[in-house]
Design an enzyme around this catalytic site. Structure first.
Site, mmCIF file in Angstrom:
data_model
loop_
_atom_site.group_PDB
_atom_site.id
_atom_site.type_symbol
_atom_site.label_atom_id
_atom_site.label_comp_id
_atom_site.label_asym_id
_atom_site.label_seq_id
_atom_site.Cartn_x
_atom_site.Cartn_y
_atom_site.Cartn_z
ATOM 1 N N ILE A 33 1.032 -1.047 0.323
ATOM 2 C CA ILE A 33 0.097 -0.365 0.024
ATOM 3 C C ILE A 33 0.537 1.130 0.091
ATOM 4 O O ILE A 33 0.184 2.490 -0.539
ATOM 5 C CB ILE A 33 -1.269 -0.283 1.295
ATOM 6 C CG1 ILE A 33 -2.074 0.877 1.312
ATOM 7 C CG2 ILE A 33 -0.194 0.305 2.312
ATOM 8 C CD1 ILE A 33 -3.998 0.520 1.856
ATOM 9 N N HIS A 103 6.504 -12.474 6.026
ATOM 10 C CA HIS A 103 6.040 -11.456 5.189
ATOM 11 C C HIS A 103 7.685 -11.467 3.543
ATOM 12 O O HIS A 103 8.445 -11.279 4.137
ATOM 13 C CB HIS A 103 5.196 -10.261 4.754
ATOM 14 C CG HIS A 103 5.745 -8.822 5.394
ATOM 15 N ND1 HIS A 103 4.951 -9.478 6.761
ATOM 16 C CD2 HIS A 103 6.283 -8.142 5.643
ATOM 17 C CE1 HIS A 103 5.446 -8.695 7.080
ATOM 18 N NE2 HIS A 103 6.298 -7.532 6.289
#
Ligand code: AMP
Length: 114
Positions: A33, A103
């Site tokens: 994002i 991640h």
């Protein structure tokens, strides 16, 4: 202890939207994002795991191997294989990990500065 309410767990459950690059039963890759490079994609296994060590030590080799092979698949989808890219995984306080679900960051699309 794994926090079931971290933001990536919510993305996996579909409670928060994301811009997907690739998804199957085991993995999800989506755009960051707040991109730190021209192309900035995050990759996560769907298994609950806090960080790199939690993932590679506590899951079967097949699951770990599948995640990294899917990462290479996504690198190819993104067109990054030829010119190169960077893979990063932040862990813990010193690694400045913000989201406590393991991640990787895939960064590329331009010459990366530090
Ligand atoms: P890290 O500091 O390694 O934990 O990285 C967490 C990353 O998640 C940061 O680069 C954030 O920009 C990114 N991020 C946080 N929330 C979202 C979201 N809802 N969708 C996509 N990326 C996100």
């Amino acid at each position: 202890m794994y926090d079931e309410n971290n933001i990536f767990a919510k993305i996996i459950r579909g409670e928060i939207p994301c811009k997907k690059v690739f998804e199957d039963d085991a993995v999800l890759f989506f755009y960051d994002i707040s991109p730190k490079a021209k192309i900035h994609v995050l990759g996560i296994p769907k298994n609950p795991c806090i960080d790199y060590a939690d993932f590679v030590l506590n899951y079967d080799d097949q699951i770990v191997s599948n995640f990294f092979k899917k990462t290479e698949h996504v690198i190819n989808i993104l067109g990054l294989r030829k010119d190169g890219y960077r893979i990063v995984s932040n862990s813990g306080v010193n690694g400045c990990q913000e989201v406590p679900h393991f991640h990787i960051h895939i960064l590329g699309g331009e010459k990366l500065t530090l």
